[in-house]
Write an enzyme that holds these catalytic residues in place. Structure first.
Site, PDB file in Angstrom:
ATOM      1  N   ARG B  58     -51.955 -97.177 -66.804  1.00  0.00           N
ATOM      2  CA  ARG B  58     -51.138 -96.428 -65.930  1.00  0.00           C
ATOM      3  C   ARG B  58     -49.552 -96.378 -66.047  1.00  0.00           C
ATOM      4  O   ARG B  58     -48.747 -95.324 -65.948  1.00  0.00           O
ATOM      5  CB  ARG B  58     -51.430 -97.303 -64.655  1.00  0.00           C
ATOM      6  N   THR B  59     -48.918 -96.897 -66.827  1.00  0.00           N
ATOM      7  CA  THR B  59     -48.034 -96.731 -67.178  1.00  0.00           C
ATOM      8  C   THR B  59     -47.639 -96.123 -67.683  1.00  0.00           C
ATOM      9  O   THR B  59     -46.500 -94.786 -67.820  1.00  0.00           O
ATOM     10  CB  THR B  59     -47.187 -98.631 -67.956  1.00  0.00           C
ATOM     11  N   LYS B  86     -49.922 -99.825 -91.286  1.00  0.00           N
ATOM     12  CA  LYS B  86     -49.780 -99.542 -92.746  1.00  0.00           C
ATOM     13  C   LYS B  86     -48.680-100.503 -92.899  1.00  0.00           C
ATOM     14  O   LYS B  86     -48.095-100.829 -93.860  1.00  0.00           O
ATOM     15  CB  LYS B  86     -49.099 -98.575 -92.743  1.00  0.00           C
ATOM     16  N   ARG B 108     -43.688 -99.810 -75.095  1.00  0.00           N
ATOM     17  CA  ARG B 108     -43.951-101.105 -74.591  1.00  0.00           C
ATOM     18  C   ARG B 108     -44.126-101.532 -75.867  1.00  0.00           C
ATOM     19  O   ARG B 108     -44.973-100.902 -76.454  1.00  0.00           O
ATOM     20  CB  ARG B 108     -44.838-101.068 -73.803  1.00  0.00           C
ATOM     21  N   HIS B 136     -40.193-105.796 -67.192  1.00  0.00           N
ATOM     22  CA  HIS B 136     -41.162-104.912 -67.593  1.00  0.00           C
ATOM     23  C   HIS B 136     -40.287-104.004 -65.945  1.00  0.00           C
ATOM     24  O   HIS B 136     -40.511-103.758 -64.850  1.00  0.00           O
ATOM     25  CB  HIS B 136     -41.991-105.104 -66.516  1.00  0.00           C
TER      26      HIS B 136
END
Lengths: 429, 319
Positions: B58-59, B86, B108, B136
């Site tokens: 959703r974000t 990697k 994020r 957040h």
């Protein structure tokens, strides 16, 4: 309907007194304590409902924290029926069961089962303790809220020690939010692993695997730190060594909500009783030195140790008929708790009110039970006993299914004459 | 204009007037989003990169839609399948991206403070879309907008944040924002899920849900973050639901017109009763999603304006 127990030596642990008087019982509770004009009272009381105690001791029934009834799982060792009968014969009016059964009492469903079984079969009151973690594995906590709602009076993993302090911390924190009592078994698990006796000269001569008595203090120090961290209500099931007492004293002085118990065996026996490898003397933690034993008795006298319990642990013959190292730990003690405690009375080390404070009043208070008191309004859970009557213990006459008592063949003094639970006589002529 | 930041890394650096500015602008973007032509050119010509080092649906979608509605060129990077695997360090990834001249970087990351670190190494504006158990900010802003629209104000409200506070960056951002706007914040949850010392931050802490919910205007439920738990915080989901799950009976202790919020995704039957979550008279959970897009549009718009006005000083990378 009312009953009068007249002409008794009333042992009142709350007041710390012994006086001659009568107890009037109505509807299962103590309606009145009468200490004057005894003849008149007896005469005006309806006939047939007066029991003449003939000057014998009448005390609040014993509340025994930490009794193992082997249901579910090992009913051949002990059932609610046999444990209830043994308790009644020993003057124990409330059994507080341990959850170290097969399987552990760790879900509300199992707790409901044992509660129902106890209600059906046991002659005396039964309160249940819950495991603190699932399967006593020390990983995930039990549903403390649901267990408490289902009647669990305390939470303990018994002799399984949670080594991960993060988990103990969370369990204690969670228990604290529900105002639940946790019971610890302060023994360092690494040090005490496999140990059968307390280390020292005697253990070395016998060549048995031994644990330092410091294992107890080490674990108690840890537990006290965790109690300080979380604020939980804590009871140590057994403190058995002198070196652990300062930690306990400090915790209490610092205002932590801490109490401690000791088993009757650690108050009346010592390591020399193991003699020639007699496995009935193998208990957990192992029997200690005579110095430790005396220190424990003194700690009970001073009130530092709050509770005396039987730590009743039934083991069948096969579990005990093994080399000492391999034999199972534990001893039955519901029926021998009171006579063994009389040894301390006759030795002049503890008075009867002191003994009944540790065996009835304090444990009941700690668990939030109304019993344990010889006072108006308290449940009429009572024991009438003769503190002097001598006998030689024959283990095969015990009512427990298991006969593993260290007192077999020993001369004892102190006999239970009658036991009452909620005013109803459950033992005696 | 009163929004003087190069990045949106958290609620903590924001002044209450800046929060109000952002919410006011977001209000106008709600109208835009509800219109037929959901488009403006506020970010035209700018490049927006969404870097999600942690799963999000959703974000990420919300930021993508917000950028597209404002005309930005939006690119999503699924970092879990990228060069991080990697062995590239976060800073090297940042420098590589920086060389491609993005204007807005939405990040994020599972570790607290990682977005701040990244912001120090790039020239563009960075938006924190959630860093570990730290902040957040856009979630707190969308919650604030939702509350302001439902209650008509964003001050002097009693607001309860319930559940897994310890693992929640949403809770941290929210309690900072709601405190700045002069609300009374209560935190309710089992003590095992309550961060240490949190009561010193000017909030009231309860471990009893019914007591904590008494007379509150807003009930914010948090998701039980099972993936962040290394075991042993709560005994079971059923006991958690019994004690801390929001249902009609517990909600009855709050004010009659109290609203129910949840940042999603919900665990129905764990922290919230499904019927209650769907009750359009109490639950504003769908509004929160809608406000999310508007708030993110406003945040990116404000940062882009600052970016343009400081174009001349672009070399000063350490804003």
């Amino acid at each position: 309907m009312s009953t009068l127990l007249s002409n008794a030596r009333l042992i009142d642990p709350e007041a710390g007194t012994e006086i001659v008087g009568s107890v009037k019982i109505e509807n299962g509770v103590i309606a009145e304590i009468l200490t004057q004009d005894l003849d008149k009272i007896v005469k005006t009381f309806p006939a047939g409902k007066v029991i003449d105690c003939q000057g014998m001791c009448l005390a609040p029934g014993i509340v025994d924290i930490g009794v193992k009834v082997s249901e579910p799982g090992e009913r051949h060792k002990e059932s609610f029926k046999s444990a209830g009968a043994a308790a009644a014969a020993g003057g124990v009016t409330t059994i507080v069961t341990r959850p170290d059964t097969l399987n552990a009492i760790d879900t509300p469903e199992v707790l409901e089962f044992v509660t129902r079984r106890a209600a059906q079969d046991a002659l005396v009151n039964v309160a249940h303790m819950s495991a603190l973690t699932r399967g006593r594995q020390g990983r995930e906590m039990v549903e403390v809220g649901f267990m408490k709602d289902a009647g669990a009076v305390a939470f303990t993993d018994c002799d399984h020690i949670i080594t991960d302090n993060k988990i103990v911390g969370r369990c204690y924190t969670y228990a604290r939010s529900l105002n639940a009592l946790v019971i610890g078994h302060p023994q360092d698990p690494a040090l005490s692993k496999g140990a059968a006796v307390t280390s020292g000269k005697f253990a070395s001569l016998r060549g048995l695997p031994a644990v330092s008595p410091m294992a107890e203090r080490m674990a108690l120090d840890r537990d006290m730190t965790l109690v300080e961290m979380t604020g939980v209500k804590y009871h140590a099931d057994q403190i058995t060594t002198a070196r652990a007492l300062p930690a306990l004293e400090r915790a209490k002085a610092n205002g932590l909500d801490v109490t401690a118990g000791v088993s009757i065996h650690h108050l009346t026996l010592n390591e020399f009783d193991l003699g020639d490898y007699r496995t009935f003397f193998k208990v957990k933690p192992p029997l200690r030195s005579e110095d430790d034993r005396i220190a424990m008795v003194e700690a009970v006298a001073s009130g530092l140790i709050d509770v005396i319990s039987s730590m009743h642990t039934p083991q069948d013959e096969e579990s005990k008929r093994l080399p000492f190292e391999e034999a199972a730990s534990g001893a039955v003690a519901l029926e021998t708790l009171l006579p063994a405690a009389m040894r301390l009375y006759h030795a002049g080390m503890l008075s009867l009110p002191q003994l009944f404070a540790a065996m009835a009043l304090n444990p009941a208070r700690r668990l939030g039970l109304a019993s344990g008191r010889l006072a108006k309004g308290a449940p009429a859970d009572l024991v009438l006993f003769d503190p002097d009557a001598p006998f030689v213990l024959d283990r095969f006459k015990l009512k427990s299914k298991s006969k593993n008592t260290p007192f077999d063949g020993q001369r004892m003094q102190g006999k239970v004459l009658k036991t009452f639970v909620a005013g109803t006589q459950v033992y005696g002529d | 204009m009163t929004f003087r930041h190069k990045h949106l890394l958290g609620i903590e650096p924001l002044h209450p007037t800046e929060i109000t500015t952002l919410l006011d602008l977001a209000d106008s973007y709600v109208d835009l989003s509800r219109g037929a032509a959901k488009h403006s050119n506020a970010l035209a010509g700018l490049t927006q990169i969404n870097m999600f080092f942690e799963n999000s649906t959703r974000t990420q979608a919300s930021f993508e839609i917000a950028g597209k509605r404002l005309g930005a060129d939006v690119m999503n990077m699924a970092m879990q399948a990228s060069s991080i695997k990697k062995g590239e360090t976060l800073i090297d990834t940042a420098l590589t991206l920086n060389a491609m001249h993005p204007d807005l970087l939405v990040v994020r990351h599972p570790h607290s403070g990682a977005v701040d670190l990244l912001a120090q190494k790039v020239n563009c504006a960075v938006l924190n879309a959630g860093d570990g158990q730290h902040e957040h900010p856009t979630q707190a802003l969308l919650d604030a907008l939702t509350i302001r629209r439902a209650k008509g104000r964003l001050h002097r409200l009693n607001i309860a944040i319930c559940g897994d506070i310890a693992h929640s960056r949403v809770a941290r951002s929210n309690l900072i924002l709601l405190g700045k706007m002069e609300n009374r914040v209560r935190l309710i949850g089992p003590p095992t899920l309550m961060p240490a010392g949190i009561s010193e931050l000017g909030v009231e802490v309860y471990d009893d849900m019914e007591e904590g919910l008494k007379d509150v205007d807003v009930v914010m439920m948090l998701r039980l973050q099972k993936e962040r738990m290394d075991g042993g915080f709560i005994p079971s989901e059923r006991e958690y639901y019994h004690r801390y799950g929001l249902d009609a009976a517990k909600l009855a202790h709050a004010k009659e017109d109290a609203i129910v919020m949840h940042p999603g995704p919900m665990n129905r039957g764990v922290e919230i009763d499904g019927t209650l979550a769907d009750d359009i008279n109490r639950s504003v959970i769908q509004d929160q999603v809608e406000m999310g897009v508007a708030v993110r549009m406003a945040a990116m718009d404000l940062l882009a304006r600052n970016l343009r006005s400081s174009d001349a000083a672009r070399d000063g990378a350490n804003a």
